[in-house]
Design a protein around this motif. Structure first.
Motif, PDB file in Angstrom:
ATOM      1  N   GLY A 117       0.810  -1.215   0.000  1.00 50.23           N
ATOM      2  CA  GLY A 117       0.000   0.000   0.000  1.00 50.23           C
ATOM      3  C   GLY A 117       0.839   1.258   0.000  1.00 50.23           C
ATOM      4  N   VAL A 118       1.911   1.273   0.788  1.00 50.79           N
ATOM      5  CA  VAL A 118       2.803   2.445   0.825  1.00 50.79           C
ATOM      6  C   VAL A 118       3.454   2.661  -0.537  1.00 50.79           C
ATOM      7  CG1 VAL A 118       4.956   3.334   1.793  1.00 50.79           C
ATOM      8  CG2 VAL A 118       3.227   2.365   3.308  1.00 50.79           C
ATOM      9  N   LEU A 119       3.931   1.580  -1.150  1.00 51.48           N
ATOM     10  CA  LEU A 119       4.561   1.711  -2.469  1.00 51.48           C
ATOM     11  C   LEU A 119       3.556   2.163  -3.526  1.00 51.48           C
ATOM     12  CD1 LEU A 119       6.841  -1.468  -2.410  1.00 51.48           C
ATOM     13  CD2 LEU A 119       7.568   0.917  -2.208  1.00 51.48           C
ATOM     14  N   ALA A 120       2.325   1.632  -3.450  1.00 53.54           N
ATOM     15  CA  ALA A 120       1.286   2.071  -4.387  1.00 53.54           C
ATOM     16  C   ALA A 120       0.972   3.550  -4.191  1.00 53.54           C
ATOM     17  CB  ALA A 120       0.027   1.224  -4.194  1.00 53.54           C
ATOM     18  N   LEU A 121       0.956   4.017  -2.946  1.00 52.07           N
ATOM     19  CA  LEU A 121       0.696   5.428  -2.670  1.00 52.07           C
ATOM     20  C   LEU A 121       1.818   6.301  -3.209  1.00 52.07           C
ATOM     21  CD1 LEU A 121      -1.215   7.410  -1.227  1.00 52.07           C
ATOM     22  CD2 LEU A 121       0.158   7.084   0.850  1.00 52.07           C
ATOM     23  N   ILE A 122       3.067   5.865  -3.054  1.00 54.49           N
ATOM     24  CA  ILE A 122       4.200   6.612  -3.611  1.00 54.49           C
ATOM     25  C   ILE A 122       4.082   6.674  -5.131  1.00 54.49           C
ATOM     26  CG2 ILE A 122       6.704   6.539  -3.943  1.00 54.49           C
ATOM     27  CD1 ILE A 122       6.890   5.331  -1.110  1.00 54.49           C
ATOM     28  N   TRP A 123       3.735   5.548  -5.743  1.00 56.15           N
ATOM     29  CA  TRP A 123       3.528   5.500  -7.193  1.00 56.15           C
ATOM     30  C   TRP A 123       2.451   6.494  -7.603  1.00 56.15           C
ATOM     31  CZ3 TRP A 123       2.002   0.209  -9.879  1.00 56.15           C
ATOM     32  CH2 TRP A 123       1.726   0.438 -11.227  1.00 56.15           C
ATOM     33  N   TRP A 124       1.316   6.478  -6.905  1.00 57.86           N
ATOM     34  CA  TRP A 124       0.200   7.368  -7.262  1.00 57.86           C
ATOM     35  C   TRP A 124       0.566   8.840  -7.067  1.00 57.86           C
ATOM     36  CZ3 TRP A 124      -2.573  10.524  -3.758  1.00 57.86           C
ATOM     37  CH2 TRP A 124      -3.688  11.164  -4.305  1.00 57.86           C
ATOM     38  N   HIS A 125       1.293   9.143  -6.002  1.00 54.90           N
ATOM     39  CA  HIS A 125       1.573  10.542  -5.667  1.00 54.90           C
ATOM     40  C   HIS A 125       2.699  11.129  -6.525  1.00 54.90           C
ATOM     41  CE1 HIS A 125       1.563  14.121  -3.176  1.00 54.90           C
ATOM     42  NE2 HIS A 125       2.889  14.043  -3.106  1.00 54.90           N
ATOM     43  N   PHE A 126       3.766  10.346  -6.724  1.00 52.29           N
ATOM     44  CA  PHE A 126       4.942  10.889  -7.406  1.00 52.29           C
ATOM     45  C   PHE A 126       5.048  10.469  -8.862  1.00 52.29           C
ATOM     46  CE2 PHE A 126       6.199  10.822  -2.908  1.00 52.29           C
ATOM     47  CZ  PHE A 126       6.600  12.145  -2.745  1.00 52.29           C
ATOM     48  N   GLY A 127       4.417   9.358  -9.223  1.00 48.44           N
ATOM     49  CA  GLY A 127       4.563   8.831 -10.579  1.00 48.44           C
ATOM     50  C   GLY A 127       5.807   7.977 -10.697  1.00 48.44           C
ATOM     51  N   LEU A 128       5.767   6.994 -11.589  1.00 47.28           N
ATOM     52  CA  LEU A 128       6.886   6.078 -11.746  1.00 47.28           C
ATOM     53  C   LEU A 128       8.140   6.757 -12.279  1.00 47.28           C
ATOM     54  CD1 LEU A 128       5.037   2.984 -13.286  1.00 47.28           C
ATOM     55  CD2 LEU A 128       5.940   3.191 -10.961  1.00 47.28           C
ATOM     56  N   ASP A 129       7.963   7.912 -12.922  1.00 44.16           N
ATOM     57  CA  ASP A 129       9.124   8.596 -13.505  1.00 44.16           C
ATOM     58  C   ASP A 129       9.666   9.695 -12.604  1.00 44.16           C
ATOM     59  OD1 ASP A 129       6.942  10.222 -13.714  1.00 44.16           O
ATOM     60  OD2 ASP A 129       7.298  10.815 -15.803  1.00 44.16           O
ATOM     61  N   ALA A 130       9.322   9.673 -11.323  1.00 42.71           N
ATOM     62  CA  ALA A 130       9.818  10.697 -10.396  1.00 42.71           C
ATOM     63  C   ALA A 130      11.341  10.672 -10.342  1.00 42.71           C
ATOM     64  CB  ALA A 130       9.235  10.456  -9.002  1.00 42.71           C
ATOM     65  N   ASP A 131      11.931  11.843 -10.156  1.00 46.59           N
ATOM     66  CA  ASP A 131      13.388  11.952 -10.064  1.00 46.59           C
ATOM     67  C   ASP A 131      13.844  11.349  -8.734  1.00 46.59           C
ATOM     68  OD1 ASP A 131      16.041  12.577 -10.075  1.00 46.59           O
ATOM     69  OD2 ASP A 131      15.788  14.714 -10.423  1.00 46.59           O
ATOM     70  N   SER A 132      14.482  10.190  -8.801  1.00 41.74           N
ATOM     71  CA  SER A 132      14.908   9.491  -7.585  1.00 41.74           C
ATOM     72  C   SER A 132      16.427   9.372  -7.496  1.00 41.74           C
ATOM     73  CB  SER A 132      14.281   8.092  -7.542  1.00 41.74           C
ATOM     74  OG  SER A 132      12.873   8.159  -7.597  1.00 41.74           O
ATOM     75  N   ARG A 133      17.130  10.240  -8.205  1.00 37.49           N
ATOM     76  CA  ARG A 133      18.596  10.136  -8.220  1.00 37.49           C
ATOM     77  C   ARG A 133      19.197  10.284  -6.833  1.00 37.49           C
ATOM     78  NH1 ARG A 133      19.848  14.418 -12.872  1.00 37.49           N
ATOM     79  NH2 ARG A 133      18.003  15.326 -11.859  1.00 37.49           N
ATOM     80  N   TRP A 134      18.540  11.049  -5.968  1.00 39.53           N
ATOM     81  CA  TRP A 134      19.045  11.227  -4.614  1.00 39.53           C
ATOM     82  C   TRP A 134      18.977   9.948  -3.793  1.00 39.53           C
ATOM     83  CZ3 TRP A 134      15.813   9.962  -0.613  1.00 39.53           C
ATOM     84  CH2 TRP A 134      14.457   9.809  -0.936  1.00 39.53           C
ATOM     85  N   LEU A 135      18.043   9.040  -4.157  1.00 42.21           N
ATOM     86  CA  LEU A 135      17.794   7.846  -3.352  1.00 42.21           C
ATOM     87  C   LEU A 135      18.851   6.772  -3.553  1.00 42.21           C
ATOM     88  CD1 LEU A 135      15.899   6.193  -1.499  1.00 42.21           C
ATOM     89  CD2 LEU A 135      14.578   5.585  -3.541  1.00 42.21           C
ATOM     90  N   TRP A 136      19.353   6.636  -4.767  1.00 37.33           N
ATOM     91  CA  TRP A 136      20.212   5.489  -5.086  1.00 37.33           C
ATOM     92  C   TRP A 136      21.536   5.497  -4.327  1.00 37.33           C
ATOM     93  CZ3 TRP A 136      16.190   3.449  -6.280  1.00 37.33           C
ATOM     94  CH2 TRP A 136      15.324   3.869  -7.284  1.00 37.33           C
ATOM     95  N   PRO A 137      22.239   6.630  -4.179  1.00 41.91           N
ATOM     96  CA  PRO A 137      23.480   6.574  -3.385  1.00 41.91           C
ATOM     97  C   PRO A 137      23.227   6.162  -1.938  1.00 41.91           C
ATOM     98  CG  PRO A 137      23.375   8.612  -4.652  1.00 41.91           C
ATOM     99  CD  PRO A 137      22.037   7.962  -4.770  1.00 41.91           C
ATOM    100  N   VAL A 193      12.146  -1.604   4.123  1.00 41.76           N
ATOM    101  CA  VAL A 193      12.593  -0.431   3.363  1.00 41.76           C
ATOM    102  C   VAL A 193      13.439  -0.856   2.165  1.00 41.76           C
ATOM    103  CG1 VAL A 193      14.129   1.571   3.426  1.00 41.76           C
ATOM    104  CG2 VAL A 193      12.440   1.244   5.237  1.00 41.76           C
ATOM    105  N   LEU A 194      14.381  -1.771   2.378  1.00 40.90           N
ATOM    106  CA  LEU A 194      15.262  -2.187   1.288  1.00 40.90           C
ATOM    107  C   LEU A 194      14.516  -2.973   0.217  1.00 40.90           C
ATOM    108  CD1 LEU A 194      18.498  -3.123   3.263  1.00 40.90           C
ATOM    109  CD2 LEU A 194      18.080  -1.101   1.848  1.00 40.90           C
ATOM    110  N   ILE A 195      13.522  -3.753   0.619  1.00 40.54           N
ATOM    111  CA  ILE A 195      12.680  -4.452  -0.363  1.00 40.54           C
ATOM    112  C   ILE A 195      11.903  -3.427  -1.189  1.00 40.54           C
ATOM    113  CG2 ILE A 195      10.657  -5.952  -0.634  1.00 40.54           C
ATOM    114  CD1 ILE A 195      11.673  -7.467   1.895  1.00 40.54           C
ATOM    115  N   GLY A 196      11.326  -2.443  -0.510  1.00 40.05           N
ATOM    116  CA  GLY A 196      10.570  -1.413  -1.219  1.00 40.05           C
ATOM    117  C   GLY A 196      11.438  -0.595  -2.157  1.00 40.05           C
ATOM    118  N   VAL A 197      12.635  -0.245  -1.722  1.00 40.38           N
ATOM    119  CA  VAL A 197      13.554   0.531  -2.566  1.00 40.38           C
ATOM    120  C   VAL A 197      13.956  -0.270  -3.803  1.00 40.38           C
ATOM    121  CG1 VAL A 197      15.876   1.517  -2.685  1.00 40.38           C
ATOM    122  CG2 VAL A 197      14.411   2.033  -0.733  1.00 40.38           C
ATOM    123  N   ALA A 198      14.170  -1.579  -3.618  1.00 42.96           N
ATOM    124  CA  ALA A 198      14.529  -2.418  -4.764  1.00 42.96           C
ATOM    125  C   ALA A 198      13.397  -2.444  -5.792  1.00 42.96           C
ATOM    126  CB  ALA A 198      14.861  -3.828  -4.295  1.00 42.96           C
TER     127      ALA A 198
END
Length: 275
Positions: free
Chosen positions: A63-83, A118-123
């Protein structure tokens, strides 16, 4: 067992392949999100949650991941997250493996549960963003892990002498790990040689932009992290006294058994691609 493995594989491929090659990424991301719910449930069970609690936790993760998808979109800029995600894996995984099976229960349970979810969701988010970048991008990352695993298996069978982590995964050898790295290096060379220069973006062109010295180093690091992901999951299962993360996929074990090597590789690969 073999019949179950084949049936499960055929069903999964029948669902995932059309979704993967569909023009938009939504069907593939939706199907894999359902699998992540299963992975979240498995993680809870492996770390002492009651059955009902684990089911709720898996549903909440989805549900949290679906909410992030709905709010930010799959193409959200996530470059800050990967490092951050890559750094977390690079710092914590060696420490966990050094402490071994006996050290895992000594980590506070709330921290184990929260960090794992968290790590499963980030993956999953990294996989979704790789699919947004294109089928070739996602396949180049998935194939890296699959080729590393297959080459390590056959290399270990043929040449394996020195155990890599006998207390965690007795079947793995250093020779198998080296074979996996060689297999992936050959994959990268073949992909770069055969893929058209103006073709779809993929991991190996992104790696090559780092230069001829850093590119192979980063490639070997990705292979090493695929092994680390597998070992960390094996450590957790041994601590829980479980052979498989679940029986959710008949003949194959659980979702985590299928994606363990991808968990650290996906965010690290997206960091390499977007940095």
């Amino acid at each position: 067992m073999l019949k179950q493995r084949v049936i499960t594989a055929v069903v999964l491929l029948a669902l995932l392949l059309p979704a993967l090659f569909y023009p938009s990424p939504e069907p593939f991301c939706a199907l894999t999100l359902l699998l992540i719910v299963g992975a979240g449930w498995e993680w809870g069970r492996l770390n002492g949650c009651a059955e009902g609690q684990a089911r709720v936790a898996g549903a909440l993760l989805g549900g949290v991941l679906a909410l992030i998808w709905w709010h930010f979109g799959l193409d959200a800029d996530s470059r800050w997250l990967w490092p951050w995600a890559a750094g977390l894996w690079l710092l914590l995984a060696p420490w966990l493996l050094y402490r071994g099976v006996a050290g895992w229960p000594q980590v506070p349970r709330a921290l184990r549960l929260g960090l794992g979810w968290v790590l499963i969701g980030v993956a999953w988010w990294a996989m979704a963003q790789a699919r947004v970048a294109g089928v070739a991008m996602l396949l180049s990352i998935l194939l890296l892990v699959w080729v590393a695993d297959i080459a390590a298996y056959f290399g270990g069978k043929a040449f394996g002498r020195r155990k890599l982590a006998p207390a965690i995964s007795p079947g793995k050898s250093w020779e198998g790990a080296y074979s996996g790295a060689v297999g992936v290096l050959l994959l990268a060379v073949a992909w770069l040689a055969l893929a058209p220069a103006d073709g779809p973006a993929h991991l190996y062109t992104a790696l090559w932009r780092w230069g001829p010295v850093l590119a192979p180093v980063l490639l070997v690091l990705l292979v090493a992290m695929s092994v680390v992901g597998d070992l960390v999951e094996s450590l957790v299962k041994r601590s829980a006294g479980a052979k498989d993360s679940s029986r959710l996929l008949p003949g194959h074990g659980g979702v985590l058994d299928r994606v363990d090597a991808l968990l650290p590789v996906l965010p690290l690969a997206m960091w390499v691609v977007t940095a």
